[in-house]
Write an enzyme that holds these catalytic residues in place. Structure first.
Site, PDB file in Angstrom:
ATOM      1  N   LYS A  94      -8.923  13.087  13.788  1.00  0.00           N
ATOM      2  CA  LYS A  94      -7.808  12.869  12.807  1.00  0.00           C
ATOM      3  C   LYS A  94      -6.756  13.894  12.856  1.00  0.00           C
ATOM      4  CE  LYS A  94      -7.023   9.880   9.322  1.00  0.00           C
ATOM      5  NZ  LYS A  94      -7.364   8.435   9.437  1.00  0.00           N
TER       6      LYS A  94
HETATM    7  P1  NAD Z   1       0.615   4.606   2.599  1.00  0.00           P
HETATM    8  O1  NAD Z   1       1.075   5.888   2.352  1.00  0.00           O
HETATM    9  O2  NAD Z   1       1.328   3.519   3.237  1.00  0.00           O
HETATM   10  O3  NAD Z   1       0.088   3.896   1.198  1.00  0.00           O
HETATM   11  C1  NAD Z   1      -0.601   4.620   0.179  1.00  0.00           C
HETATM   12  C2  NAD Z   1      -0.013   4.216  -1.197  1.00  0.00           C
HETATM   13  O4  NAD Z   1      -0.999   4.708  -2.249  1.00  0.00           O
HETATM   14  C3  NAD Z   1       1.313   4.621  -1.528  1.00  0.00           C
HETATM   15  O5  NAD Z   1       1.954   3.522  -1.880  1.00  0.00           O
HETATM   16  C4  NAD Z   1       1.149   5.653  -2.640  1.00  0.00           C
HETATM   17  O6  NAD Z   1       2.259   5.757  -3.454  1.00  0.00           O
HETATM   18  C5  NAD Z   1      -0.023   5.026  -3.326  1.00  0.00           C
HETATM   19  N1  NAD Z   1      -0.859   6.125  -3.962  1.00  0.00           N
HETATM   20  C6  NAD Z   1      -1.144   7.493  -3.430  1.00  0.00           C
HETATM   21  N2  NAD Z   1      -1.923   7.940  -4.473  1.00  0.00           N
HETATM   22  C7  NAD Z   1      -2.040   7.514  -5.495  1.00  0.00           C
HETATM   23  C8  NAD Z   1      -2.979   7.413  -6.529  1.00  0.00           C
HETATM   24  N3  NAD Z   1      -3.368   8.574  -6.852  1.00  0.00           N
HETATM   25  N4  NAD Z   1      -2.971   6.256  -7.363  1.00  0.00           N
HETATM   26  C9  NAD Z   1      -2.447   5.205  -7.047  1.00  0.00           C
HETATM   27  N5  NAD Z   1      -1.683   5.118  -5.920  1.00  0.00           N
HETATM   28  C10 NAD Z   1      -1.549   6.113  -5.173  1.00  0.00           C
HETATM   29  O7  NAD Z   1      -0.998   4.832   3.371  1.00  0.00           O
HETATM   30  P2  NAD Z   1      -1.907   3.710   4.029  1.00  0.00           P
HETATM   31  O8  NAD Z   1      -1.552   3.883   5.407  1.00  0.00           O
HETATM   32  O9  NAD Z   1      -1.811   2.404   3.220  1.00  0.00           O
HETATM   33  O10 NAD Z   1      -3.246   4.328   3.603  1.00  0.00           O
HETATM   34  C11 NAD Z   1      -4.021   4.243   2.610  1.00  0.00           C
HETATM   35  C12 NAD Z   1      -5.448   4.681   2.716  1.00  0.00           C
HETATM   36  O11 NAD Z   1      -5.907   3.781   3.840  1.00  0.00           O
HETATM   37  C13 NAD Z   1      -5.891   5.921   3.315  1.00  0.00           C
HETATM   38  O12 NAD Z   1      -7.285   6.319   2.858  1.00  0.00           O
HETATM   39  C14 NAD Z   1      -5.857   5.685   4.697  1.00  0.00           C
HETATM   40  O13 NAD Z   1      -6.749   6.711   5.303  1.00  0.00           O
HETATM   41  C15 NAD Z   1      -6.373   4.403   4.843  1.00  0.00           C
HETATM   42  N6  NAD Z   1      -6.407   4.061   6.159  1.00  0.00           N
HETATM   43  C16 NAD Z   1      -4.921   3.502   6.644  1.00  0.00           C
HETATM   44  C17 NAD Z   1      -4.978   2.769   7.893  1.00  0.00           C
HETATM   45  C18 NAD Z   1      -3.672   2.480   8.279  1.00  0.00           C
HETATM   46  O14 NAD Z   1      -3.464   1.682   9.598  1.00  0.00           O
HETATM   47  N7  NAD Z   1      -2.438   3.018   7.973  1.00  0.00           N
HETATM   48  C19 NAD Z   1      -6.078   2.476   8.669  1.00  0.00           C
HETATM   49  C20 NAD Z   1      -7.236   2.897   8.102  1.00  0.00           C
HETATM   50  C21 NAD Z   1      -7.560   3.583   6.740  1.00  0.00           C
END
Ligand code: NAD
Length: 471
Positions: free
Chosen positions: A107
């Site tokens: 990561k």
């Molecule tokens: P992103 O940045 O696209 O979206 C995150 C969203 O959460 C944003 O809209 C942000 O405003 C919101 N947010 C942040 N803090 C918050 C809070 N305290 N309360 C409510 N909303 C809040 O990120 P993402 O890529 O969607 O990733 C989200 C999660 O999924 C992370 O934990 C990431 O590790 C996990 N993840 C992502 C992927 C991927 O392909 N993008 C894959 C596996 C896991």
């Protein structure tokens, strides 16, 4: 904020790992080898911006190299530190083993709020960070392949890919150095939606397992189920969209960093997302009631809670008040170890992160394979498949009185393009992994929850790999 002491994200992940490992017959030495992070690199680098030098701190952590390349996203957030990046790297190891993608776990992260910087500044910062990692072989198609995570997306992956190409002009496999790229830069159809799509497939498979549904006190199908989503970013938006539009589930609350929207009749996700994109906030959305304080909305009565924002949001402070029948961890580490115990004791079923959000790395695997094979999936066979199907339809219709409906013909004739193949591969992967977890879950009374079952399946595979490899 409460004064209750929670373990860190990494400690929390290790507590969960230890619960599973206690049920296994592994030597303490091997357990330790699997548990620890192999290496974490920290880089401090300067970029000249706005007339001054700015120093940024970034990390790339490699948890396990039992398979290479190692794989794991790059996150841009102020929360990024060594503990977080190591926890996320270890989850990648278990996740990859669970969905049988041939990678070790890694990561990366940059301690930055992307909203503080203009696009051209972010490009300079990203290219410089990538340069620091590439020159240390911490980005490399054969050794270490990043992907998007919180705060990053296709745009950043395209900059990283281009930076790698500039520094490795004769590497014919250069595009495989990073996944989650835009289609025109070597990406694959369906990668942007993949993690949210995987959450949908995971839930669909859960609803095909009556015994598992019973554990959560749920019956029927996804249709009409009340869902709460935290975070309408990449993962949360796609999961909420597909579940509401295709499975007819009802999203009754969406929580964002600047408040929550609730609507007992269901929120139109596409409208809400357009509103956020247009105004930068969920405030003043007219398709539901706005609440400035978002966290109480997570505690509403619902069938399924989907935390899709960040880690540790369900913790010792609020776990008792969560009323969801089940939680699917779309984010990484949203439930702390302490909260996990409280929820387990309450009978809440948790579909754990190492499985629930594995759709992203699954489609990243397909993209990496596509980059190495230098050809789009479906390019060779699609028309040939259509021709064979047409032949069969013509033959059937030549039989007197036989008429096939236009709808059937249209669906049957359609040869699979890249997006169809990616979705089919993802669905198959999510189903197979779910079945392995469910089978393990019900194989012994000692295995009381899905997280432990998922860890067991995955650790067994990693252990086997270490044994075969020798050290
Ligand atoms: P992103 O940045 O696209 O979206 C995150 C969203 O959460 C944003 O809209 C942000 O405003 C919101 N947010 C942040 N803090 C918050 C809070 N305290 N309360 C409510 N909303 C809040 O990120 P993402 O890529 O969607 O990733 C989200 C999660 O999924 C992370 O934990 C990431 O590790 C996990 N993840 C992502 C992927 C991927 O392909 N993008 C894959 C596996 C896991």
């Amino acid at each position: 904020m409460s004064a209750i002491k929670e373990p860190t994200f990494r400690e929390s992940t290790e507590i969960m790992f230890n619960r599973a490992v206690r049920l296994m017959d592994l030597s303490p030495g091997l357990v330790e080898k699997i548990r620890v992070c192999n290496a974490t690199y920290k880089v401090n680098f300067g970029v000249r911006l706005r007339g001054d030098f700015h120093t940024f701190t970034g990390y790339r952590s490699v948890h396990s190299e039992h398979m290479e390349p190692v794989k794991g996203g790059i996150r841009y957030a102020l929360s990024v530190d060594q503990d977080e990046v190591e926890a996320l790297a270890s989850l990648m190891t278990y996740k990859c083993a669970l969905v049988e993608t041939p990678f070790g776990g890694a990561k990366g992260g940059l301690c930055i709020d992307p909203r503080d910087w203009e696009e051209n500044e972010l490009e300079q910062i990203t290219r410089r960070f990538a340069y620091e990692l590439i020159k240390r072989d911490l980005i490399n198609p054969a050794q270490n392949v990043p992907a998007p995570d919180m705060g990053t997306g296709e745009r950043e992956m395209a900059w990283i890919a281009d930076q790698y190409l500039r520094m490795n002009t004769t590497d014919i496999n250069n595009r495989a150095c990073v996944t989650g790229k835009p289609l025109n830069a070597g990406g694959i159809a369906g990668r942007v939606e993949a993690t949210g799509r995987g959450v949908q497939y995971a839930l669909q498979e859960f609803f095909r397992h009556p015994k598992d549904m019973e554990m959560a006190g749920l019956t029927g199908t996804l249709k009409g189920k009340n869902i709460i989503v935290q975070g309408l970013g990449n993962v949360g938006y796609h999961a909420a969209k597909f579940l509401s539009e295709e499975d007819e589930a009802k999203v009754i609350a969406v929580l964002e960093f600047d408040g929550a929207i609730t609507n007992p009749d269901g929120i139109n996700i596409e409208d809400l997302k357009s509103h956020i994109l247009a105004t930068g906030s969920i405030k003043s959305f007219d398709g539901g009631i706005y609440h400035a304080e978002s966290s109480p909305s997570m505690e509403l009565d619902c069938d399924i809670l989907i935390p899709a924002a960040m880690e540790s949001v369900i913790n010792l402070e609020n776990a008792d008040r969560i009323k969801a029948k089940m939680i699917i961890e779309a984010a990484n580490g949203p439930v702390t170890a302490g909260a996990d115990e409280i929820l387990r004791n309450k009978g809440v079923v948790i579909i754990p992160d190492l499985y629930a959000n594995a759709g992203g790395v699954t489609v990243s695997y397909f993209e990496w394979v596509k980059n190495l094979s230098h050809i789009r999936f479906g390019r060779m066979q699609r028309r040939q498949e259509e021709t064979r199907h047409r032949l069969l339809i013509e033959e059937l219709e030549s039989i007197e009185g036989n008429h096939l409906s236009d709808r059937f013909k249209q669906k049957y004739l359609h040869g699979a393009g890249e997006l169809d193949l990616v979705r089919s591969g993802l669905d198959d992967t999510m189903r197979a992994a779910y079945q392995a977890i469910s089978e393990k879950w019900h194989s012994s009374e000692e295995i009381t929850d899905m997280r432990t079952a998922a860890f067991l399946v995955s650790i067994e595979r990693v252990a086997k790999s270490y044994r075969t490899k020798g050290l």
